[in-house]
Scaffold this motif. Structure first.
Motif, PDB file in Angstrom:
ATOM      1  N   GLN A 130       0.864  -1.171   0.000  1.00 52.56           N
ATOM      2  CA  GLN A 130       0.000   0.000   0.000  1.00 52.56           C
ATOM      3  C   GLN A 130       0.899   1.218   0.000  1.00 52.56           C
ATOM      4  OE1 GLN A 130       0.088   1.938   2.928  1.00 52.56           O
ATOM      5  NE2 GLN A 130       1.346   0.487   4.038  1.00 52.56           N
ATOM      6  N   ASN A 131       0.335   2.321  -0.411  1.00 55.26           N
ATOM      7  CA  ASN A 131       1.123   3.541  -0.501  1.00 55.26           C
ATOM      8  C   ASN A 131       0.339   4.671   0.155  1.00 55.26           C
ATOM      9  OD1 ASN A 131       3.301   5.043  -1.199  1.00 55.26           O
ATOM     10  ND2 ASN A 131       2.681   5.361  -3.327  1.00 55.26           N
ATOM     11  N   GLU A 132      -0.204   4.367   1.338  1.00 52.61           N
ATOM     12  CA  GLU A 132      -1.038   5.354   2.023  1.00 52.61           C
ATOM     13  C   GLU A 132      -0.162   6.326   2.816  1.00 52.61           C
ATOM     14  OE1 GLU A 132      -4.627   4.984   1.465  1.00 52.61           O
ATOM     15  OE2 GLU A 132      -3.528   3.843  -0.013  1.00 52.61           O
ATOM     16  N   PRO A 190       1.857   7.870   5.520  1.00 49.67           N
ATOM     17  CA  PRO A 190       2.420   7.294   6.743  1.00 49.67           C
ATOM     18  C   PRO A 190       1.829   7.967   7.977  1.00 49.67           C
ATOM     19  CG  PRO A 190       4.149   7.788   5.188  1.00 49.67           C
ATOM     20  CD  PRO A 190       2.895   8.401   4.636  1.00 49.67           C
ATOM     21  N   THR A 206      -1.606   4.538   6.854  1.00 50.55           N
ATOM     22  CA  THR A 206      -0.923   3.270   7.137  1.00 50.55           C
ATOM     23  C   THR A 206      -1.485   2.593   8.382  1.00 50.55           C
ATOM     24  OG1 THR A 206       0.769   4.557   8.230  1.00 50.55           O
ATOM     25  CG2 THR A 206       1.282   3.777   6.033  1.00 50.55           C
ATOM     26  N   THR A 251      -1.165  -0.961  10.560  1.00 52.41           N
ATOM     27  CA  THR A 251      -0.562  -0.996  11.892  1.00 52.41           C
ATOM     28  C   THR A 251      -1.600  -1.075  13.019  1.00 52.41           C
ATOM     29  OG1 THR A 251      -0.458   1.410  11.832  1.00 52.41           O
ATOM     30  CG2 THR A 251       1.531   0.232  11.206  1.00 52.41           C
ATOM     31  N   SER A 271      -8.628   5.384   3.213  1.00 48.73           N
ATOM     32  CA  SER A 271      -7.843   4.151   3.202  1.00 48.73           C
ATOM     33  C   SER A 271      -8.683   2.993   3.731  1.00 48.73           C
ATOM     34  CB  SER A 271      -6.592   4.317   4.054  1.00 48.73           C
ATOM     35  OG  SER A 271      -5.899   5.478   3.692  1.00 48.73           O
ATOM     36  N   PHE A 275       7.163   2.182  -1.389  1.00 52.87           N
ATOM     37  CA  PHE A 275       6.887   3.474  -0.767  1.00 52.87           C
ATOM     38  C   PHE A 275       7.111   4.609  -1.762  1.00 52.87           C
ATOM     39  CE2 PHE A 275       8.741   7.243   1.283  1.00 52.87           C
ATOM     40  CZ  PHE A 275       7.593   7.703   1.900  1.00 52.87           C
TER      41      PHE A 275
END
Lengths: 195, 219
Positions: free
Chosen positions: A123-125, A127, A131, A135, A167, B97
């Motif tokens: 995924q490229n959400e 941080p 994300t 987490t 997300s 990323f």
């Protein structure tokens, strides 16, 4: 400084030579890296499949016909592949859109039509915000036990993460799409065996 | 050799691509949410910038002026694709990323700008100095920006899966640091800081362009 004059022949020559050299360099790099890239992608996929379907021991990719009908059921969500996990169920690889582009993920569905787990491959959400779908310890497990044959009812219990609505919504779309695929395609096949 | 060092140092300080020239900001703000991403982005830019400077500089007498931009772009795009494929093969986590920002190095102003403004007019020796200086100058700023943003915004710094620094998990960072507005605010302070340092060291304010000057004594 003496600079080469821009005559048509020289201009064409300069561009052609540069492009040829560039193509040669890229072919070489591609050849060197392609096996490793394919290997990395396979490993990431396998890891996610194993975590989404902990009971399964081996996975076989289902054929193209299955994928075509699955794509029809999934609506606008991208479907990458479907894996048959023997009697343990299926791993559906979907890639719904999150905030930062597509999020390829595995949705595990067992042969009774219960969601066994959801694993995000990449995924490229954002941080720290988006994300959290990975987490936050209570987010992904909430899908476990959802009834895939009636996913539109199950989705009412969905709990999004505040600050990461888009997300979370992306993951939800992926699970709903996988539910529809189960309901309309997979449940029609013989209890998890290859059709 | 002193000419080489002077060229090299220009990229770090008085012509730093980010804090002074202010080019290539788009990618900078986007990838500086994570130290790890910024680190590898910096490496990628150093590599692409130095290599394309070397090629452009060594071919500068053979490239007709009218087709120089297409030739630069092909050279830059080749190196970027090499970086893209290698990162995908060897550091997939970082590759995921950085995503689209690796291919976008092709259109990063810093690289085309240095090829056009410096490498095309100078010998290879100096082009290397310029490429390295500009690349390292870029990396330093982006890494500092990312360190602050990741630490303040998410309370920890993760590098290749290892937690380098972590605050207690009860820490709730201000999310704005991870979003663009926070990046702009922080970057503004960094520009001011860089100007202040240069001013202290040089004893004067270095004026590099007409549209962003600071009066003597204003700081």
């Amino acid at each position: 400084m003496s600079r080469m004059a821009s005559t048509p022949a020289r201009m064409v020559l300069a561009v052609v030579v540069t492009c040829t050299a560039s193509a040669a360099a890229l072919t070489f790099t591609y050849e060197v890296t392609k096996d490793r890239i394919a290997e990395q992608e396979r490993l990431a996929r396998e890891k996610a499949l194993n975590e989404a379907l902990p009971e399964a021991t081996e996975f076989t990719e289902m054929d193209e016909n299955m994928l075509v009908s699955a794509r029809e059921s999934a609506g606008e969500t991208r479907v990458d592949a479907i894996f048959d996990a023997g009697g343990a169920g299926w791993g559906v690889l979907v890639a719904p859109r999150g905030y930062g582009g597509p999020m390829p993920m595995v949705v595990g569905v067992d042969s009774d039509g219960k969601v066994t787990g959801v694993m995000i491959i990449t995924q490229n959400e954002t941080p720290g915000l988006g994300t959290k779908i990975v987490t936050d310890e209570s987010f992904l497990p909430q899908f476990r036990g959802w009834d895939a044959s009636d996913v539109d009812t199950a989705v009412k219990a969905f709990d999004a993460i505040s600050g990461a609505t888009k997300s979370s919504g992306g993951v939800r779309k992926g699970v709903v799409a996988a539910g529809h695929i189960y309901e309309e395609v997979l449940s029609q096949t013989e209890g998890g065996s290859v059709p | 050799m002193s000419e080489w060092l002077a060229t090299f140092r220009r990229g770090l300080s008085i012509e730093n691509p980010l804090t002074i020239l202010m080019i290539g900001l788009c990618a900078t703000l986007a990838v500086s949410t994570k130290f790890e991403g910024a680190f590898f982005m910096g490496l990628a830019v150093i590599f692409v910038l130095t290599m394309s400077s070397v090629i452009v500089s060594s071919l500068r007498k053979l490239i007709p002026e009218k087709v120089r931009i297409p030739v630069f772009i092909v050279v830059i795009a080749s190196f970027v694709t090499i970086v893209d494929l290698s990162m995908h093969a060897f550091i997939p986590g970082v590759y995921n990323f950085l995503g689209v920002w690796i291919p976008l190095i092709v259109v990063n102003c810093i690289i085309l700008g240095r090829a056009e403004a410096f490498a095309y007019h100078n010998p290879v020796r100096l082009a290397i100095a310029d490429g390295l200086g500009m690349g390292i100058g870029f990396s330093m700023v982006i890494m500092l920006l990312a360190t602050i943003r990741e630490f303040v915004g998410s309370g920890e710094i993760v590098f290749l899966g290892q937690k380098l620094v972590a605050l207690p998990s009860a820490y709730q960072g201000p999310g704005i640091m991870l979003l663009f507005p926070g990046a702009f605010i922080l970057f503004g302070f960094m520009i001011a800081g860089a100007r202040w340092v240069t001013w202290r060291r040089e004893g004067r304010v270095v004026e590099t362009s007409q549209h962003c000057t600071i009066e003597e004594g204003a700081s």
